[in-house]
Design an enzyme around this catalytic site. Structure first.
Site, short mmCIF file in Angstrom:
data_model
loop_
_atom_site.label_atom_id
_atom_site.label_comp_id
_atom_site.label_asym_id
_atom_site.label_seq_id
_atom_site.Cartn_x
_atom_site.Cartn_y
_atom_site.Cartn_z
N HIS A 61 -8.63 -0.51 9.99
CA HIS A 61 -7.86 -1.03 8.85
C HIS A 61 -8.51 -2.30 8.32
CE1 HIS A 61 -4.31 -1.25 6.38
NE2 HIS A 61 -3.86 -2.37 6.93
N TRP A 67 -0.54 -3.41 3.78
CA TRP A 67 0.69 -2.63 3.82
C TRP A 67 1.87 -3.42 3.25
CZ3 TRP A 67 0.85 -0.10 9.40
CH2 TRP A 67 -0.14 0.88 9.49
N ASN A 92 -1.92 -8.26 5.69
CA ASN A 92 -2.01 -6.80 5.81
C ASN A 92 -1.64 -6.15 4.47
OD1 ASN A 92 -1.76 -4.07 6.42
ND2 ASN A 92 -0.51 -4.39 8.24
N GLN A 127 0.82 -1.20 0.00
CA GLN A 127 0.00 0.00 0.00
C GLN A 127 0.85 1.25 0.00
OE1 GLN A 127 -3.01 0.00 3.01
NE2 GLN A 127 -3.49 2.16 2.76
N CYS A 183 -6.81 0.73 1.84
CA CYS A 183 -6.65 -0.64 2.32
C CYS A 183 -7.90 -1.47 2.05
CB CYS A 183 -6.31 -0.66 3.80
SG CYS A 183 -7.64 0.00 4.86
#
Length: 686
Positions: free
Chosen positions: A260, A286, A284, A99, A105
């Site tokens: 998130h 990220w 995740n 990300q 997200c």
């Protein structure tokens, strides 16, 4: 960055009954034709520049960044960033995604799940493009919008701020599918700014055209565990989210990020100490940042797991993916969202063959038709739009109706404020059964309704008209084993490979001529016709009659030369597992596994084989170059797994295996030819 706010209970409606988007008749977003525009650019020797989504602040959004930073945005093409850029390298994976600065997200969590379900991914990511051959700076992606698949064309200029990706950036520097797909989705939504905060449920539907349902983990339904198991079996997209929208991006000490969205990538039940443990795998978007509690990468819990399972399950890397217990999952996360083309995740517990049918309606809700600000006083229900559906008369043990209502924004305001929408369900006596209103795009609820005729009435609590898409899913029992799906049936006639496990009953009924069992010849016909449709699995030959006799002998618990539906179900689950393993290990798509790939496949299956045994397998099941095709791979793995567990059971926990003559004969009878003796020979089928 938020993924979910409140649980959806409803969806939207429209006046075209039965109208549905088609991948064979894709709508062109902004009337842009990808093939025509690319051909024009190639003829003129120019790189495409998209005037409808230009390399300009307007495409970013005026409120995403401070004004001085907006002025510093630079747009660069991949060919300016890398000498040899690629759209895709070594397949598409969630681990390709990291990300960027934009808080999307919710979209990337859905995208991570999409990469795991190839039957959906191929709809969103067309294969007719890249940086080699016909490269002209133009790409296209497809998304589902209010009943239609829409083709979105973009140029490949990407936004950078201070030399860094503003948008999602790939983990591999010269692989650009994540950044380009995100740009196409931003164009569909109106700007990158409109991706900064959204609902995971919306993205899951946009990537599949399916029906989604959110379940609270703080107030879970009693059958949530069964729903999650069914979701895994039927290849659904699954995501989850944490609460704390006012504290978005705040990472707790335990590694979990507040406000998130994450992707649920797996679940397993494994032996732990003296019992069993259910653990869930989560990713995740990220691309880093993981849970630090029990079952995390370095936690001591893994020391009590058998090494072969630990090696298979544990990926000790800072890639954003981690395991946690079901208990911690419910403590740390607030919502889980499940999506598929039909509500197959609600099929748990059904013992008969069922399908889901769907009716679609597109229409305009008008406040002139309603009374009581969206809530209908007695006598006013009949004046409003009503959509009737029939619940069939058969014994359903669980949910048999799903209602989905989606509000459609005007094309020039795709990110408009959501109205508070909902619906009513009435019986013939006009008695209201269910109602619920939420300010979200897509409101969906599932019900257990008795047989009969019902009506759905879409509505809003606000005195404002809105266009809606209403979908009514009804579970039906399919009594005709040879019947094709009707026009309104959601499930495709040709069951994709990923859904084979959930449809084994339908396959069995189609090939069991007497309806109760199948013999070796029927099994041969079934395996060759159903499994070898796939180009890759069909390269390595077909299932022979002798190999099917051997397979049947392994699975035939009654020793009567036939498989019952239950026995066939066990076989089918094993075969679909082997199909997935074979596909992952056949990295060059040759249709064969060499010895090293075979070793990796065995490990992926949770088994172990010595070098001597590997060579014996390759000799017995491989061709002249010791490559093993899919059919032979299935036969080998079935025998290997059966023999492994047979010897483990005979050992009964001890270090020495003692076999009676009868036990040896029973194991030998599972092999079609019996010229040799000894465990290795029995495994190899000699």
């Amino acid at each position: 960055m938020f993924a979910s706010g409140s649980p959806p209970n409803l969806e939207e409606d429209s006046q075209k009954t039965g109208a549905t988007g088609s991948l064979q008749n894709v709508k062109k977003f902004n009337n842009q034709d990808f093939d025509h525009l690319r051909a024009l650019c190639l003829r003129q020797g120019l790189l495409f520049e998209d005037a409808t989504f230009p390399a300009h602040i307007s495409s970013i959004g005026l409120n995403l960044l401070p004004g001085d930073q907006l002025q510093q945005i630079k747009w660069k093409r991949p060919i300016e960033l890398q000498i040899n850029p690629h759209l895709i390298m070594d397949g598409v994976s969630r681990f390709d995604i990291m990300q960027g600065e934009i808080g999307d997200c919710w979209m990337l969590a859905a995208l991570g799940s999409l990469t795991m379900q190839k039957q959906f991914l191929q709809n969103v990511l067309p294969k007719d493009q890249g940086f080699q051959g016909n490269y002209a700076g133009i790409f296209h992606f497809r998304f589902w919008q209010y009943g239609d698949w829409v083709d979105v064309v973009i140029d490949d200029r990407l936004p950078f701020l201070n030399g860094r990706y503003l948008s999602v950036h790939p983990r591999t520097s010269n692989e650009f599918w994540p950044s380009l797909l995100e740009k196409a989705y931003a164009k569909l939504q109106g700007s990158y700014q409109n991706l900064h905060g959204g609902y995971l449920s919306d993205a899951l539907v946009d990537f599949t055209g399916g029906v989604q349902m959110e379940f609270s983990l703080k107030r879970p339904p009693p059958d949530l565990e069964e729903i999650l198991k069914a979701a895994g079996k039927s290849q659904c997209l699954v995501g989850c989210s944490t609460s704390g929208q006012m504290r978005r991006n705040m990472e707790l000490r335990n590694g979990i990020v507040q406000g998130h969205a994450y992707t649920v990538t797996g679940a397993v039940k494994l032996r732990y100490k003296n019992g069993w443990k259910h653990i869930i795998r989560i990713w995740n978007p990220w691309g880093h940042g993981e849970w630090k509690g029990p079952w995390s990468d370095d936690s001591p819990q893994w020391d009590h797991v058998e090494p072969k399972y630990r090696e298979e399950l544990l990926r000790n890397k800072d890639d954003g993916e981690f395991w946690m217990s079901c208990e911690n999952f419910q403590e740390q996360f607030s919502w889980v969202c499940i999506c598929n083309t039909s509500p197959t995740f609600l099929d748990f517990g059904d013992q008969h063959r069922t399908t889901w049918s769907v009716d679609r309606h597109i229409n305009l809700w008008s406040p002139a038709l309603a009374a009581g600000n969206g809530y209908f006083p007695a006598g006013t229900v009949s004046r409003n739009l009503q959509y009737f559906f029939q619940v069939p008369d058969f014994d359903s043990k669980n949910y048999n109706v799903v209602i989905s209502l989606m509000q459609k924004h005007a094309e020039d305001t795709p990110h408009a404020k959501n109205l508070k929408i909902g619906f009513l369900i009435t019986t013939g006596s006009s008695q209201v059964l269910k109602q619920g209103f939420s300010p979200i795009r897509d409101v969906t609820s599932c019900f257990i309704l008795n047989p009969g005729t019902y009506a759905v009435i879409p509505a809003t609590t606000e005195g404002q008209e809105f266009e809606f898409l209403l979908r009514i899913f009804v579970k039906n029992q399919d009594f005709n084993e040879n019947s094709d799906s009707s026009a309104s049936t959601v499930l495709p006639m040709d069951v994709p490979r990923e859904n084979l496990d959930s449809s084994y009953k339908a396959v069995f009924l189609k090939y069991a001529k007497q309806g109760s069992a199948i013999d070796a010849s029927q099994l041969q016909e079934l395996l060759n016709k159903v499994l070898l449709q796939d180009e890759m699995t069909g390269l390595g030959g077909r299932f022979s009659f002798d190999s099917c006799r051997g397979i049947l002998a392994l699975m035939d618990l009654n020793s009567n030369g036939q498989l019952t539906m239950q026995e066939f179900g066990t076989l089918w689950r094993k075969i679909t597992k082997y199909m997935d393993i074979f596909s992952k290990e056949d990295r060059n798509h040759s249709g064969y596994l060499d010895v090293s790939e075979m070793k990796s496949a065995i490990q992926r299956a949770g088994l172990a084989a010595s070098e001597q045994l590997l060579q014996l397998m390759a000799l017995r099941y491989g061709d002249t170059t010791r490559r093993i095709g899919f059919c032979d791979f299935v036969c080998c793995m079935l025998r290997f797994e059966t023999m492994t567990y047979a010897f483990e059971n005979l050992a009964d926990g001890g270090s020495q295996i003692v076999m009676t003559a009868m036990e040896v004969r029973m194991l030998r009878l599972s092999s079609p030819s019996r010229s040799k003796v000894g465990p290795l020979s029995m495994l190899a089928g000699e």
